[in-house]
Design an enzyme around this catalytic site. Structure first.
Site, mmCIF file in Angstrom:
data_model
loop_
_atom_site.group_PDB
_atom_site.id
_atom_site.type_symbol
_atom_site.label_atom_id
_atom_site.label_comp_id
_atom_site.label_asym_id
_atom_site.label_seq_id
_atom_site.Cartn_x
_atom_site.Cartn_y
_atom_site.Cartn_z
ATOM 1 N N ASN A 9 -46.956 47.263 -0.500
ATOM 2 C CA ASN A 9 -47.193 48.434 0.768
ATOM 3 C C ASN A 9 -48.498 49.254 0.547
ATOM 4 O O ASN A 9 -48.443 50.010 -0.401
ATOM 5 C CB ASN A 9 -45.879 49.230 0.129
ATOM 6 C CG ASN A 9 -46.076 50.505 1.053
ATOM 7 O OD1 ASN A 9 -46.683 50.695 2.006
ATOM 8 N ND2 ASN A 9 -45.048 51.738 1.004
ATOM 9 N N TRP A 10 -49.522 48.998 1.303
ATOM 10 C CA TRP A 10 -50.769 49.516 1.156
ATOM 11 C C TRP A 10 -50.816 50.945 1.644
ATOM 12 O O TRP A 10 -51.748 51.602 1.479
ATOM 13 C CB TRP A 10 -51.631 48.734 2.054
ATOM 14 C CG TRP A 10 -52.104 47.275 1.308
ATOM 15 C CD1 TRP A 10 -51.619 46.817 0.206
ATOM 16 C CD2 TRP A 10 -53.181 46.206 1.861
ATOM 17 N NE1 TRP A 10 -52.103 45.522 0.096
ATOM 18 C CE2 TRP A 10 -53.316 45.406 0.821
ATOM 19 C CE3 TRP A 10 -53.917 46.652 3.032
ATOM 20 C CZ2 TRP A 10 -54.051 44.297 1.214
ATOM 21 C CZ3 TRP A 10 -54.998 45.449 3.136
ATOM 22 C CH2 TRP A 10 -54.773 44.315 2.385
ATOM 23 N N LYS A 11 -49.745 51.422 2.417
ATOM 24 C CA LYS A 11 -49.804 52.712 2.749
ATOM 25 C C LYS A 11 -50.950 52.744 3.679
ATOM 26 O O LYS A 11 -51.457 52.184 4.187
ATOM 27 C CB LYS A 11 -49.306 53.790 1.471
ATOM 28 C CG LYS A 11 -48.227 53.397 0.653
ATOM 29 C CD LYS A 11 -47.768 54.380 -0.182
ATOM 30 C CE LYS A 11 -46.474 53.815 -1.178
ATOM 31 N NZ LYS A 11 -46.083 54.902 -1.894
ATOM 32 N N HIS A 97 -38.696 54.172 4.662
ATOM 33 C CA HIS A 97 -39.445 54.362 3.401
ATOM 34 C C HIS A 97 -39.368 55.964 3.245
ATOM 35 O O HIS A 97 -39.262 56.803 4.076
ATOM 36 C CB HIS A 97 -40.845 54.195 3.445
ATOM 37 C CG HIS A 97 -41.660 54.154 2.104
ATOM 38 N ND1 HIS A 97 -42.183 55.476 1.587
ATOM 39 C CD2 HIS A 97 -42.112 53.328 1.142
ATOM 40 C CE1 HIS A 97 -42.508 55.369 0.212
ATOM 41 N NE2 HIS A 97 -42.550 53.862 -0.006
ATOM 42 N N GLU A 99 -41.252 58.269 2.156
ATOM 43 C CA GLU A 99 -42.202 59.157 2.817
ATOM 44 C C GLU A 99 -42.305 59.427 4.324
ATOM 45 O O GLU A 99 -42.348 60.362 4.738
ATOM 46 C CB GLU A 99 -43.658 58.323 2.368
ATOM 47 C CG GLU A 99 -44.031 58.445 1.294
ATOM 48 C CD GLU A 99 -44.924 57.518 0.469
ATOM 49 O OE1 GLU A 99 -45.451 56.558 1.549
ATOM 50 O OE2 GLU A 99 -44.924 57.056 -0.696
ATOM 51 N N GLU A 169 -35.750 52.215 -3.911
ATOM 52 C CA GLU A 169 -36.962 52.997 -4.354
ATOM 53 C C GLU A 169 -36.469 54.519 -4.744
ATOM 54 O O GLU A 169 -36.666 55.304 -3.949
ATOM 55 C CB GLU A 169 -37.913 53.135 -3.451
ATOM 56 C CG GLU A 169 -38.683 51.873 -3.038
ATOM 57 C CD GLU A 169 -39.951 51.782 -2.251
ATOM 58 O OE1 GLU A 169 -40.728 51.030 -2.836
ATOM 59 O OE2 GLU A 169 -40.270 52.556 -1.464
ATOM 60 N N GLY A 175 -45.359 56.229 -7.224
ATOM 61 C CA GLY A 175 -46.589 56.921 -7.229
ATOM 62 C C GLY A 175 -46.619 57.859 -8.508
ATOM 63 O O GLY A 175 -47.688 58.529 -8.814
ATOM 64 N N SER A 215 -43.550 52.225 -8.955
ATOM 65 C CA SER A 215 -44.571 52.188 -10.221
ATOM 66 C C SER A 215 -44.422 50.745 -10.875
ATOM 67 O O SER A 215 -44.471 50.902 -11.948
ATOM 68 C CB SER A 215 -44.133 53.273 -11.171
ATOM 69 O OG SER A 215 -44.696 54.636 -10.496
HETATM 70 P P1 PGA Z 1 -45.838 52.940 -6.091
HETATM 71 O O1 PGA Z 1 -45.169 52.893 -4.396
HETATM 72 O O2 PGA Z 1 -45.559 51.479 -6.509
HETATM 73 O O3 PGA Z 1 -47.047 53.316 -5.953
HETATM 74 O O4 PGA Z 1 -44.741 53.717 -6.770
HETATM 75 C C1 PGA Z 1 -43.961 51.988 -4.221
HETATM 76 C C2 PGA Z 1 -43.701 52.383 -2.744
HETATM 77 O O5 PGA Z 1 -43.628 53.694 -2.190
HETATM 78 O O6 PGA Z 1 -43.429 51.545 -1.744
#
Ligand code: PGA
Length: 253
Positions: A9-11, A97, A99, A169, A175, A215
């Protein structure tokens, strides 16, 4: 055996030039995947075609959108439809997600509608769920995640859920460098599979790939993926480093 999936997931990161360097590096160092393994790259919309072209010859490599809109088409400035993604041969779409839920107010019914429109267009959702730290501390994470599953997935048929992909998640692990322990991950994944078994039966629930996200790094992927109900990972930060993500792919069962 269930599909084992490492999804990047490059966001909202990288320029096209940086993205192309990353994917080229990764193609150079990744090995062939086994029959039951998949690599999925959820990259920003403007990079989808370019990344797709670079991975197209690699067996079991796929691209994903990070979102799509819940309406078919029309006056929705700035949105991207499932049909558009289908037309550029996208395979998967991340939906729900944390976010998106938090910053864009995505609700259970909206996510149910997004799932429907993806399925209608032959796109495979990667449905995200997971609790905040406050919910974990109150020890109500199981019912919280169960509600997320019920509200956005339970209108689907057994057929639609066969081979489906769910990503657990925990928000407190995204993160933050703080992963769920192997036991916490396994416990929640088993709970999710149990919720699906109760509603749809074991044949369906045993076919669902449940990915862990939060993470995941090269140095912890093998342990987490080794848990019986963990079928791979959804990887943010570590997916932006070719060697890290290649090692994560190598950690799949
Ligand atoms: P992260 O993000 O690996 O940087 O914790 C995971 C995600 O949000 O899909």
């Amino acid at each position: 055996m269930r599909k084992q999936i490492a999804a990047a997931n490059w966001k909202m990161n990288l320029t096209l030039q940086e993205a192309e360097i990353l994917i080229d590096e990764l193609m150079d160092i990744t090995h062939d995947l086994k029959e039951n393994q998949k690599a999925v790259f959820a990259v920003p919309f403007p990079f989808l075609i370019s990344v797709k072209n670079k991975i197209v010859d690699k067996k079991n490599f796929f691209v994903a959108g990070q979102n799509c809109y819940d309406k078919k088409a029309g006056a929705y400035t700035g949105e991207v439809s499932a049909e558009m993604l289908k037309s550029i041969v996208v395979d998967y779409v991340i939906l729900g997600h944390s976010e998106r839920r938090e910053y864009f107010n995505e609700s259970h019914p909206m996510l149910a509608a997004k799932i429907n429109i993806c399925l209608e267009n032959g796109l495979k959702p990667i449905f995200c769920c997971g609790e905040s730290l406050a919910i974990r501390e109150a020890e109500t994470q199981n019912s919280y995640v169960e509600t997320q599953l019920k509200e956005s997935l339970f209108h689907l048929s057994a057929e639609q859920l066969t081979g489906f992909v769910i990503a657990y998640e925990p928000i407190w692990a995204i993160g933050t460098g703080k992963t769920a322990s192997n036991e916490q991950a396994q416990e929640m994944h088993a709970h999710i599979r149990n919720v699906m078994t109760n509603q749809y039966g074991a044949v369906v629930s045993e076919s669902i790939s449940i990915l862990y996200g939060g993470s995941v790094k090269a140095n912890n992927a093998k342990d987490i993926f080794g848990q019986p109900d963990v079928d791979g990972g959804l990887v943010g930060g570590a997916s932006l480093v070719a060697a890290e993500f290649a090692a994560i792919l190598n950690s799949l069962k």
